[in-house]
Design a protein around this motif. Structure first.
Motif, PDB file in Angstrom:
ATOM      1  N   ASP A  61       9.503  60.385  25.809  1.00 17.35           N
ATOM      2  CA  ASP A  61      10.844  60.730  25.337  1.00 17.35           C
ATOM      3  C   ASP A  61      11.832  60.655  26.492  1.00 17.35           C
ATOM      4  O   ASP A  61      12.513  61.646  26.820  1.00 17.35           O
ATOM      5  CB  ASP A  61      10.842  62.130  24.714  1.00 17.35           C
ATOM      6  N   PHE A  62      11.946  59.476  27.128  1.00 14.37           N
ATOM      7  CA  PHE A  62      12.929  59.359  28.199  1.00 14.37           C
ATOM      8  C   PHE A  62      14.339  59.522  27.646  1.00 14.37           C
ATOM      9  O   PHE A  62      15.225  60.056  28.325  1.00 14.37           O
ATOM     10  CB  PHE A  62      12.817  58.024  28.932  1.00 14.37           C
ATOM     11  N   ALA A  63      14.554  59.083  26.411  1.00 11.84           N
ATOM     12  CA  ALA A  63      15.884  59.249  25.805  1.00 11.84           C
ATOM     13  C   ALA A  63      16.277  60.724  25.753  1.00 11.84           C
ATOM     14  O   ALA A  63      17.448  61.078  25.964  1.00 11.84           O
ATOM     15  CB  ALA A  63      15.905  58.641  24.407  1.00 11.84           C
ATOM     16  N   GLY A  64      15.302  61.592  25.485  1.00 10.42           N
ATOM     17  CA  GLY A  64      15.576  63.027  25.470  1.00 10.42           C
ATOM     18  C   GLY A  64      15.923  63.541  26.851  1.00 10.42           C
ATOM     19  O   GLY A  64      16.828  64.372  27.012  1.00 10.42           O
ATOM     20  N   LEU A  65      15.195  63.038  27.885  1.00  7.52           N
ATOM     21  CA  LEU A  65      15.492  63.428  29.260  1.00  7.52           C
ATOM     22  C   LEU A  65      16.883  62.952  29.655  1.00  7.52           C
ATOM     23  O   LEU A  65      17.663  63.700  30.268  1.00  7.52           O
ATOM     24  CB  LEU A  65      14.455  62.845  30.213  1.00  7.52           C
ATOM     25  N   GLU A  66      17.207  61.724  29.296  1.00  8.07           N
ATOM     26  CA  GLU A  66      18.518  61.174  29.631  1.00  8.07           C
ATOM     27  C   GLU A  66      19.628  61.983  28.973  1.00  8.07           C
ATOM     28  O   GLU A  66      20.657  62.274  29.587  1.00  8.07           O
ATOM     29  CB  GLU A  66      18.593  59.719  29.196  1.00  8.07           C
ATOM     30  N   LYS A  67      19.424  62.378  27.720  1.00 12.60           N
ATOM     31  CA  LYS A  67      20.423  63.187  27.021  1.00 12.60           C
ATOM     32  C   LYS A  67      20.616  64.523  27.718  1.00 12.60           C
ATOM     33  O   LYS A  67      21.756  64.976  27.925  1.00 12.60           O
ATOM     34  CB  LYS A  67      19.999  63.409  25.567  1.00 12.60           C
ATOM     35  N   TYR A  68      19.501  65.150  28.108  1.00 12.70           N
ATOM     36  CA  TYR A  68      19.610  66.443  28.790  1.00 12.70           C
ATOM     37  C   TYR A  68      20.309  66.266  30.136  1.00 12.70           C
ATOM     38  O   TYR A  68      21.154  67.095  30.518  1.00 12.70           O
ATOM     39  CB  TYR A  68      18.240  67.077  28.998  1.00 12.70           C
ATOM     40  N   LEU A  69      19.959  65.193  30.865  1.00  9.26           N
ATOM     41  CA  LEU A  69      20.592  64.936  32.159  1.00  9.26           C
ATOM     42  C   LEU A  69      22.097  64.773  31.991  1.00  9.26           C
ATOM     43  O   LEU A  69      22.887  65.307  32.777  1.00  9.26           O
ATOM     44  CB  LEU A  69      19.984  63.687  32.795  1.00  9.26           C
ATOM     45  N   THR A  70      22.499  64.037  30.969  1.00 12.17           N
ATOM     46  CA  THR A  70      23.925  63.833  30.702  1.00 12.17           C
ATOM     47  C   THR A  70      24.625  65.160  30.420  1.00 12.17           C
ATOM     48  O   THR A  70      25.724  65.420  30.940  1.00 12.17           O
ATOM     49  CB  THR A  70      24.107  62.878  29.507  1.00 12.17           C
ATOM     50  N   GLN A  71      23.992  66.012  29.633  1.00 13.39           N
ATOM     51  CA  GLN A  71      24.603  67.301  29.289  1.00 13.39           C
ATOM     52  C   GLN A  71      24.663  68.231  30.497  1.00 13.39           C
ATOM     53  O   GLN A  71      25.700  68.871  30.755  1.00 13.39           O
ATOM     54  CB  GLN A  71      23.808  67.960  28.158  1.00 13.39           C
ATOM     55  N   SER A  72      23.573  68.302  31.257  1.00 15.03           N
ATOM     56  CA  SER A  72      23.526  69.232  32.384  1.00 15.03           C
ATOM     57  C   SER A  72      24.383  68.772  33.556  1.00 15.03           C
ATOM     58  O   SER A  72      24.614  69.537  34.504  1.00 15.03           O
ATOM     59  CB  SER A  72      22.071  69.433  32.842  1.00 15.03           C
TER      60      SER A  72
END
Length: 623
Positions: A61-72
Motif C-alpha cells: 500500500d505505497f499509495a496509502g503511505l504517500e497519502k499519509y506523507l502528503t497529509q503529514s
C-alpha cells in the motif's frame, strides 16, 4: 541450480501452487534499459562470480503511505507533523501475501534454499547471493562486465525476464540493468589545485570582531568561511537548545573519507569553540564503507579522496554545531577495480544505504545531506521509482532528505543526448533530485545580491543543476509554482523537445556553492559545488529543527509541501542569472520559484518567525 525442500520462511510456510510455473515458455521481458553513454561492454561475466541479487516485491500500500506523507507534510492538514514510526511504515509497504507467496514459490522451483534468503525488515526486498550462472538461468538473461570511461566496472545485463504471472508481483530486480551510481559534486578550482594556501593567505577574510560581523565585513567570494555563511543566512547569533534530542547526518560514498585531523584544523581556524566536535562526530560503516582516519595514501591523494567527505562534514559542523553529526560511509561502486575479471561490490550503494537507514529504530536524524547524484537516464525507471519510494519512507518518519542538484546546469556540453537509441538532443535531469520526495539544493554565488552560480571553463565549468524529470510528474505541491514559471519565461517553447514541462521540477531551494574554504590533507583549499550548498542548507535546517524541538513542535520532515505552501516567503529570492548547459543559457532565474535556484536561499530568522518559534519580521500573513 540446487534443489531443496519446501521453503520454510519467516513469513510462514509457502505452498507451491498448481505444479510447475517456471518453464522457459512462460518467461517474458520484465526490465529493459540501454547501456548508458560512456559505458562499454568488455566481456562475458565470470560464471562463478557471486552477486547479491535484490528482488523488489510490489509494495502492498505505497499509495496509502504517500497519502499519509502528503497529509503529514501539509501545514494546513490536521495530520501535519505527525510523523510515522518504523512499524507504521512497514505496515504500509509490506507486500501482499499473494505477491510474497508467488515469488517464494518461483524461488523454490528454482532451487533457492531457505537459508540463502535474507529480507529487509518490511520484507519488501528479498536478498539472495547467487552465482552469475544461476542468476542468468533465473532471469533468462546474459550478464557481461562493463567498464565506464571514468574507470568503474560493473556486472550488468541490459534486459531481464520473469515468468509472466510474476510481473505484477515484482517491481524490480537488481543488479541487472542499472548503471546508476553516486557521482560526487565537489571540485577544486583547477587554477588552485597545485597551490597550497595557508592561513596568512586568507588572513584578511578571517573572522573579525563580533561587532563587525556584517555580510560585507566577513564574506568574500574567494574564500567562503563558516562565519560568512552563518552571517549571510542569519544563524550566527542562534544558540542551539536541543542538541540532546536532535541529530543531523550526511553520506559518504565512493570510498570517500571524512578525516578528523582535517576537521580539527578547520574548526581551530574558523570555529574554535567547536573544536571538540572533530573527535565527536559518529562514523558508521555500511557494506564495508571506509571510516579511515589514517593519512591519505598516494592513490587517494591522486584521486583527491576526501575532498567531498571533508567538505560535507566541515560545513555541517561549521554551520550547525553543537548539533551532533552522524556520517554514513557506504561501500559499493568503487571508482577503480584493479582486476577486471573479478569486480567487487556489484550493487550500487544508494539502495544498500537506504536499507540500512530504514531499518534503524526511531528517531532517525532530522536532516540527511547527500552530495551525490547521476543522470536520470542512467537509471531504469522501475528502479528509480523503487529508490524514490524508499526515500519517501524517510520523509514519512520525520527526516528531511536533501540532495545536491548537480554541477552541470541542464547538462554537460557535448553529452546532451538521449540514451534510448534515438541519440536525440535533450537536457539531462539528475536523479535522485528528480524524486518528488527529496529536497533538491541548487547553487548560488556572490552577495547582495546572490545569483545562480557560474564558473567559466578556464577554471572548470560549473553551474548549478536544475530541470525537469522524464520519469516523475510534477507533484501537486509545486504545480502552481512551476506553471507560473513556465508562463513567465516561455522556456517550454524556447526549449521545445529538450525537456518535459510536466515533469517533477528541481531544485527546490539553493545556497552558496562557490569557493568554500576547507582543509584537505592538512592544507587549505577552495572547493565548489552543490555539494557545498547541500550540507550548508542541511545544517541550517538542522538548526530550524533544533528550535522546533525546543518549542515542543515536530521536526520539519518532508519539507517540500511546506516550502511551496508558504515557507518560500522566508527565502531570499534569486531573480537574475541562469544555469547554463547543453550549449544553451539553460533555465533563467526569475521572481518566485525557478529551475535555476528554486525558491532561493534561506533566511533563518524569517523561517523561525514563520514557523512560530522566532520573532516576526514583517507581516507574513497566513499559510
Amino acid at each position: 541450480m540446487r534443489t531443496s525442500a519446501l521453503l520454510s520462511l519467516a513469513l510462514g510456510t509457502v505452498s507451491v501452487l498448481g505444479g510447475p510455473i517456471t518453464s522457459r515458455s512462460t518467461y517474458s521481458v520484465k526490465g529493459s534499459h540501454p547501456v548508458p553513454e560512456g559505458w562499454r561492454q568488455v566481456q562475458r561475466a565470470p560464471a562463478d562470480h557471486i552477486m547479491e541479487l535484490r528482488i523488489g516485491l510490489t509494495q502492498g500500500d505505497f499509495a496509502g503511505l504517500e497519502k499519509y506523507l502528503t497529509q503529514s507534510s501539509n501545514p494546513n492538514h490536521p495530520q501535519y507533523g505527525k510523523h510515522l514510526l518504523i512499524d507504521d511504515v512497514h505496515n504500509f509497504i509490506k507486500p501482499s501475501k499473494e505477491s510474497s507467496d508467488a515469488v517464494h514459490a518461483w524461488l523454490y522451483e528454482n532451487g533457492i534454499l531457505a537459508e540463502d534468503i535474507d529480507y529487509t525488515p518490511a520484507k519488501d526486498w528479498i536478498k539472495v547471493k547467487m552465482s552469475v550462472a544461476d542468476v542468468e538461468d533465473l532471469l533468462d538473461t546474459k550478464y557481461h562486465t562493463y567498464r565506464s570511461d571514468d574507470g568503474r566496472t560493473a556486472v550488468r545485463t541490459p534486459e531481464w525476464s520473469l515468468p509472466r504471472h510474476l510481473h505484477d508481483h515484482v517491481s524490480t530486480i537488481q543488479p541487472t540493468n542499472s548503471f546508476f551510481g553516486p557521482r560526487t559534486q565537489a571540485r577544486m578550482d583547477r587554477r588552485k589545485t597545485e597551490a597550497i594556501a595557508d592561513m596568512e593567505d586568507i588572513a584578511e577574510y578571517l573572522p573579525p570582531p563580533p561587532d563587525a560581523a556584517t555580510v560585507d565585513a566577513v564574506c568574500n567570494t574567494t574564500w567562503v568561511t563558516p562565519l560568512c555563511l552563518r552571517t549571510l543566512y542569519g544563524t550566527v547569533d542562534y544558540t542551539v537548545q536541543a542538541a540532546d534530542k536532535n541529530t543531523m547526518a550526511m553520506n559518504d560514498f565512493l570510498g570517500e573519507v571524512s578525516l578528523r585531523s582535517d576537521t580539527e584544523l578547520y574548526l581551530q581556524s574558523f570555529r574554535p569553540e567547536a573544536l571538540a566536535a572533530a573527535q565527536e562526530f559518529t562514523q558508521i560503516s555500511i557494506n564495508g564503507g571506509t571510516v579511515q582516519q589514517t593519512p591519505l595514501n598516494e592513490t587517494q591523494l591522486e584521486a583527491q579522496t576526501g575532498i567531498e567527505g571533508n567538505l560535507d562534514d566541515q560545513t555541517m559542523i561549521g554551520v550547525a554545531w553543537p548539533t551532533p553529526l552522524v556520517i554514513y560511509s557506504t561501500g559499493g561502486s568503487p571508482p577503480y577495480i584493479p582486476d577486471l575479471t573479478t569486480p567487487e561490490n556489484t550493487n550500487e550503494p544508494y539502495l544498500v544505504w537506504l536499507e540500512y537507514v530504514l531499518s534503524l529504530p526511531d528517531p532517525l536524524p532530522s536532516v540527511i545531506s547527500t552530495s551525490y547524484d547521476d543522470d536520470e537516464q542512467t537509471v531504469p525507471k522501475d528502479y528509480a521509482i523503487q529508490v524514490c519510494n524508499a526515500l519517501a519512507q524517510l520523509g514519512a518518519r520525520g527526516t528531511t532528505v536533501m540532495f545536491a542538484s548537480g554541477d552541470a546546469g541542464v547538462g554537460t556540453d557535448g553529452n546532451c543526448y538521449t540514451n534510448d537509441g534515438r541519440n536525440a538532443s535533450t537536457f539531462l535531469p539528475n536523479f535522485p533530485s528528480t524524486c518528488p520526495y527529496v529536497t533538491s539544493t541548487g547553487g548560488t554565488m556572490s552577495f547582495n545580491p546572490e545569483v545562480p552560480v557560474f564558473r567559466n571553463r578556464t577554471s572548470g565549468l560549473y553551474t548549478g543543476g536544475g530541470g525537469f524529470s522524464y520519469y516523475f510528474d510534477t507533484p501537486d505541491y509545486q504545480k502552481a509554482a512551476v506553471q507560473s514559471y513556465l508562463a513567465k519565461t516561455g522556456v517550454a517553447e524556447k526549449y521545445a523537445g529538450l525537456f518535459r514541462p510536466d515533469g517533477r521540477a528541481y531544485p527546490d531551494l539553493s545556497g552558496q556553492s562557490l569557493n568554500y574554504t576547507i582543509y584537505w590533507n592538512g592544507t587549505l583549499r577552495p572547493v565548489s559545488g552543490t555539494s557545498a550548498s547541500t550540507p550548508a542548507v542541511s545544517g541550517i535546517l538542522a538548526l530550524v529543527n533544533d528550535a522546533l524541538i525546543a518549542a515542543g513542535k515536530p521536526t520539519l520532515g518532508f519539507l517540500n509541501p511546506l516550502l511551496y505552501g508558504g515557507l518560500a516567503q522566508a527565502f531570499n529570492d534569486i531573480t537574475t542569472g541562469s544555469n547554463y548547459g547543453c550549449g544553451t543559457e539553460g533555465f533563467p532565474a526569475v521572481e518566485g520559484w525557478d529551475a535555476a535556484t528554486g525558491v532561493g536561499t534561506p533566511n533563518f530568522k524569517q523561517i523561525l518567525a514563520l514557523l512560530g518559534v522566532g520573532e516576526k519580521d514583517g507581516n507574513w500573513g497566513s499559510w
